[in-house]
Write a protein that holds these residues in place. Structure first.
Motif, PDB file in Angstrom:
ATOM      1  N   ALA A  64      43.429  39.032  57.774  1.00  0.00           N
ATOM      2  CA  ALA A  64      42.547  40.084  58.292  1.00  0.00           C
ATOM      3  C   ALA A  64      41.076  39.719  58.192  1.00  0.00           C
ATOM      4  O   ALA A  64      40.239  40.411  58.766  1.00  0.00           O
ATOM      5  N   ASP A  65      40.737  38.656  57.485  1.00  0.00           N
ATOM      6  CA  ASP A  65      39.358  38.184  57.364  1.00  0.00           C
ATOM      7  C   ASP A  65      38.421  39.297  56.879  1.00  0.00           C
ATOM      8  O   ASP A  65      37.436  39.642  57.508  1.00  0.00           O
ATOM      9  N   LEU A  66      38.776  39.847  55.725  1.00  0.00           N
ATOM     10  CA  LEU A  66      37.983  40.921  55.135  1.00  0.00           C
ATOM     11  C   LEU A  66      36.942  40.396  54.150  1.00  0.00           C
ATOM     12  O   LEU A  66      36.179  41.168  53.596  1.00  0.00           O
ATOM     13  N   GLY A  67      36.949  39.106  53.913  1.00  0.00           N
ATOM     14  CA  GLY A  67      36.004  38.546  52.952  1.00  0.00           C
ATOM     15  C   GLY A  67      36.469  38.737  51.518  1.00  0.00           C
ATOM     16  O   GLY A  67      35.656  38.724  50.596  1.00  0.00           O
ATOM     17  N   VAL A  68      37.765  38.942  51.335  1.00  0.00           N
ATOM     18  CA  VAL A  68      38.335  39.104  49.993  1.00  0.00           C
ATOM     19  C   VAL A  68      39.450  38.094  49.807  1.00  0.00           C
ATOM     20  O   VAL A  68      40.015  37.582  50.769  1.00  0.00           O
ATOM     21  N   ASN A  69      39.777  37.812  48.542  1.00  0.00           N
ATOM     22  CA  ASN A  69      40.833  36.866  48.229  1.00  0.00           C
ATOM     23  C   ASN A  69      41.901  37.564  47.394  1.00  0.00           C
ATOM     24  O   ASN A  69      41.759  37.684  46.184  1.00  0.00           O
ATOM     25  N   PRO A  70      42.976  38.042  48.039  1.00  0.00           N
ATOM     26  CA  PRO A  70      44.007  38.752  47.296  1.00  0.00           C
ATOM     27  C   PRO A  70      44.873  37.801  46.466  1.00  0.00           C
ATOM     28  O   PRO A  70      45.088  36.649  46.851  1.00  0.00           O
ATOM     29  N   THR A  71      45.352  38.279  45.330  1.00  0.00           N
ATOM     30  CA  THR A  71      46.275  37.514  44.486  1.00  0.00           C
ATOM     31  C   THR A  71      47.493  38.387  44.208  1.00  0.00           C
ATOM     32  O   THR A  71      47.393  39.621  44.190  1.00  0.00           O
ATOM     33  N   SER A  72      48.630  37.726  43.974  1.00  0.00           N
ATOM     34  CA  SER A  72      49.864  38.472  43.764  1.00  0.00           C
ATOM     35  C   SER A  72      50.560  37.970  42.512  1.00  0.00           C
ATOM     36  O   SER A  72      50.525  36.787  42.189  1.00  0.00           O
ATOM     37  N   ASP A  73      51.215  38.914  41.808  1.00  0.00           N
ATOM     38  CA  ASP A  73      52.038  38.523  40.666  1.00  0.00           C
ATOM     39  C   ASP A  73      53.513  38.736  40.972  1.00  0.00           C
ATOM     40  O   ASP A  73      54.346  38.747  40.083  1.00  0.00           O
ATOM     41  N   GLY A  74      53.848  38.921  42.243  1.00  0.00           N
ATOM     42  CA  GLY A  74      55.234  39.090  42.653  1.00  0.00           C
ATOM     43  C   GLY A  74      55.577  40.532  42.995  1.00  0.00           C
ATOM     44  O   GLY A  74      56.450  40.784  43.824  1.00  0.00           O
ATOM     45  N   THR A  75      54.923  41.493  42.358  1.00  0.00           N
ATOM     46  CA  THR A  75      55.197  42.899  42.663  1.00  0.00           C
ATOM     47  C   THR A  75      53.927  43.661  43.032  1.00  0.00           C
ATOM     48  O   THR A  75      54.000  44.692  43.669  1.00  0.00           O
ATOM     49  N   LEU A  76      52.797  43.137  42.608  1.00  0.00           N
ATOM     50  CA  LEU A  76      51.527  43.825  42.795  1.00  0.00           C
ATOM     51  C   LEU A  76      50.505  42.853  43.382  1.00  0.00           C
ATOM     52  O   LEU A  76      50.446  41.694  42.985  1.00  0.00           O
ATOM     53  N   ILE A  77      49.715  43.335  44.325  1.00  0.00           N
ATOM     54  CA  ILE A  77      48.660  42.507  44.917  1.00  0.00           C
ATOM     55  C   ILE A  77      47.331  43.063  44.427  1.00  0.00           C
ATOM     56  O   ILE A  77      47.073  44.261  44.548  1.00  0.00           O
ATOM     57  N   ARG A  78      46.516  42.190  43.860  1.00  0.00           N
ATOM     58  CA  ARG A  78      45.186  42.588  43.388  1.00  0.00           C
ATOM     59  C   ARG A  78      44.142  42.012  44.344  1.00  0.00           C
ATOM     60  O   ARG A  78      44.191  40.839  44.694  1.00  0.00           O
ATOM     61  N   ILE A  79      43.188  42.848  44.712  1.00  0.00           N
ATOM     62  CA  ILE A  79      42.106  42.412  45.593  1.00  0.00           C
ATOM     63  C   ILE A  79      40.796  42.716  44.878  1.00  0.00           C
ATOM     64  O   ILE A  79      40.453  43.873  44.669  1.00  0.00           O
ATOM     65  N   THR A  80      40.084  41.664  44.496  1.00  0.00           N
ATOM     66  CA  THR A  80      38.776  41.835  43.883  1.00  0.00           C
ATOM     67  C   THR A  80      37.731  41.794  44.985  1.00  0.00           C
ATOM     68  O   THR A  80      37.682  40.845  45.763  1.00  0.00           O
ATOM     69  N   VAL A  81      36.937  42.828  45.050  1.00  0.00           N
ATOM     70  CA  VAL A  81      35.905  42.926  46.084  1.00  0.00           C
ATOM     71  C   VAL A  81      34.645  42.265  45.538  1.00  0.00           C
ATOM     72  O   VAL A  81      34.032  42.771  44.604  1.00  0.00           O
ATOM     73  N   PRO A  82      34.269  41.109  46.114  1.00  0.00           N
ATOM     74  CA  PRO A  82      33.082  40.414  45.605  1.00  0.00           C
ATOM     75  C   PRO A  82      31.792  41.130  45.980  1.00  0.00           C
ATOM     76  O   PRO A  82      31.754  41.912  46.935  1.00  0.00           O
ATOM     77  N   GLN A  83      30.757  40.857  45.214  1.00  0.00           N
ATOM     78  CA  GLN A  83      29.432  41.398  45.532  1.00  0.00           C
ATOM     79  C   GLN A  83      28.990  40.809  46.863  1.00  0.00           C
ATOM     80  O   GLN A  83      29.189  39.633  47.138  1.00  0.00           O
ATOM     81  N   LEU A  84      28.395  41.620  47.720  1.00  0.00           N
ATOM     82  CA  LEU A  84      27.955  41.150  49.031  1.00  0.00           C
ATOM     83  C   LEU A  84      26.630  40.414  48.933  1.00  0.00           C
ATOM     84  O   LEU A  84      25.735  40.825  48.198  1.00  0.00           O
ATOM     85  N   THR A  85      26.513  39.336  49.714  1.00  0.00           N
ATOM     86  CA  THR A  85      25.231  38.645  49.806  1.00  0.00           C
ATOM     87  C   THR A  85      24.341  39.409  50.781  1.00  0.00           C
ATOM     88  O   THR A  85      24.833  40.223  51.574  1.00  0.00           O
ATOM     89  N   GLU A  86      23.061  39.138  50.740  1.00  0.00           N
ATOM     90  CA  GLU A  86      22.119  39.816  51.637  1.00  0.00           C
ATOM     91  C   GLU A  86      22.472  39.543  53.100  1.00  0.00           C
ATOM     92  O   GLU A  86      22.433  40.442  53.940  1.00  0.00           O
ATOM     93  N   GLU A  87      22.855  38.290  53.381  1.00  0.00           N
ATOM     94  CA  GLU A  87      23.207  37.917  54.747  1.00  0.00           C
ATOM     95  C   GLU A  87      24.441  38.680  55.220  1.00  0.00           C
ATOM     96  O   GLU A  87      24.492  39.192  56.343  1.00  0.00           O
ATOM     97  N   ARG A  88      25.438  38.791  54.347  1.00  0.00           N
ATOM     98  CA  ARG A  88      26.677  39.501  54.690  1.00  0.00           C
ATOM     99  C   ARG A  88      26.398  40.998  54.887  1.00  0.00           C
ATOM    100  O   ARG A  88      26.959  41.630  55.773  1.00  0.00           O
TER     101      ARG A  88
END
Length: 185
Positions: A85-109
């Motif tokens: 989906a190109d949301l600018g996030v990097n999801p990780t999975s432990d097999g049952t749960l997906i965690r998405i850490t929302v990074p701080q946005l840069t000024e350009e972004r």
């Protein structure tokens, strides 16, 4: 009949405003928000299905989303869909749960997101203006059919323009609020 035209135009403009609200909610700010995943769809048994229908989305922290699919076998499909989906996030999975850490946005972004919000707002304004044009055309056809006098037509056209101006102001206010939200550090 002409009141019905005004009522119809108001209803359509309101729907356009609601659509704008949904679109703006899906634009990422510096904080986690479940609506971030609204536009993400997963190929689930051959059908494109929105993530929010396949999983529970929660916000445990200000900058983290968790996605828990109802069907544990679909975890990998959901993970891949979020990555595509190109949301600018990097999801990780432990097999049952997906965690998405929302990074701080840069000024350009942030500036890119503001441009996106403005573009969506402008599209909404165009839709509202098209509704105005359709309403005016209906009123003109009523006048041609003899159901409206020329003075009544002018009055109703002024009402339609006033309605359009009100909704355009609301669009601008929503876009300004979203811009402030995006630019807030």
């Amino acid at each position: 009949m002409s009141e019905a035209v005004l009522k119809d135009a108001r209803g359509k403009m309101q729907k356009s405003l609601e659509s704008l609200n949904k679109e703006l909610a899906s634009i990422r700010t510096g904080q986690a928000n479940a609506s971030l995943l609204d536009r993400v769809t997963v190929d689930y048994y051959g059908a494109q299905t929105p993530v929010n229908q396949l999983a529970t989305i929660s916000v445990p922290e200000a900058r983290m989303l968790t996605v828990t699919p109802y069907d544990k076998s679909s975890v990998d499909d959901v993970l891949k869909a979020i990555q595509k989906a190109d949301l600018g996030v990097n999801p990780t999975s432990d097999g049952t749960l997906i965690r998405i850490t929302v990074p701080q946005l840069t000024e350009e972004r942030r500036k890119e997101f503001v441009k996106d919000a403005r573009k969506i707002g402008e599209e909404s304004k165009v839709a509202i203006r098209n509704i105005r044009r359709d309403a005016n055309d209906k009123l003109k056809s009523l006048q041609k059919d003899g159901e409206l006098s020329e003075d009544d037509l002018r009055g109703y056209n002024d009402d339609v323009q006033s309605l359009t101006n009100d909704f355009i102001k609301q669009v601008d206010a929503l876009c300004d609020d979203k811009e402030k939200d995006i630019l807030a550090v």
